[in-house]
Scaffold this active site. Structure first.
Site: not given
Ligand code: IDP
Ligand code: MG
Length: 141
Positions: A10, A113, A116
């Site tokens: 990312k 984070n 992905h």
């Molecule tokens: P993942 O990437 O671990 O599968 P997901 O729940 O699919 O997590 O969420 C997609 C992306 O959205 C996350 O990687 C992160 O960048 C962002 N994200 C998820 N939850 C939050 C939050 O509570 N606050 C801000 N960004 C979030």
């Molecule tokens: Mg996800």
């Protein structure tokens, strides 16, 4: 059974120079890279990629972040690549990620984070097709 999954380095990790270290970690963890491209998402592409999250409060911020700079998109191949790569990535929130995971070591915060990874065979197939045509996949061996 060999499996394939989509990985994205990312914009936060690209900006702070962690791309090489992340790829090194992936290769040392046994993943083969069968396709790779560096690109920069448009807002529309980021919104389409994360459409499943469009009702979430962080959708606008997430999609702005995802097009804020270049990303490195890769298709990784390994035995059970989807679940293994999720384990190598660590929890969504780096504060909750286990020691030695990519998110623990390279992420900025829960949104920014670092990486992905697809979460299931169906999403992996969709996400790989989102970025790559079959002609862009390298035959290994
Ligand atoms: P993942 O990437 O671990 O599968 P997901 O729940 O699919 O997590 O969420 C997609 C992306 O959205 C996350 O990687 C992160 O960048 C962002 N994200 C998820 N939850 C939050 C939050 O509570 N606050 C801000 N960004 C979030
Ligand atoms: Mg996800």
């Amino acid at each position: 059974m060999k499996e394939r999954t989509l990985s994205i380095v990312k914009p936060d990790a690209m900006k702070n120079g962690s791309m090489g270290a992340i790829i090194d970690r992936l290769q040392k963890s046994g993943f083969s890279i069968v396709a790779a491209k560096m690109t920069r998402l448009s807002k529309a592409q980021a919104e389409a990629f994360y459409a499943v999250h469009k009702e979430r409060p962080f959708f606008k911020s997430l999609t702005e972040f995802m097009c804020s700079g270049p990303v490195m998109v890769m298709i990784l191949e390994a035995e059970e690549a989807i679940s293994r790569y999720r384990a190598v990535m660590g929890a969504t929130n780096p504060a909750e990620a286990e020691a030695g995971t990519l998110r623990k070591d390279f992420a900025t915060d829960k949104e920014k984070n670092a990486v992905h990874g697809s979460d299931a065979p169906e999403t992996a197939a969709y996400e790989m097709g989102f970025f790559f045509t079959p002609y862009e996949l390298i035959a290994l061996g």
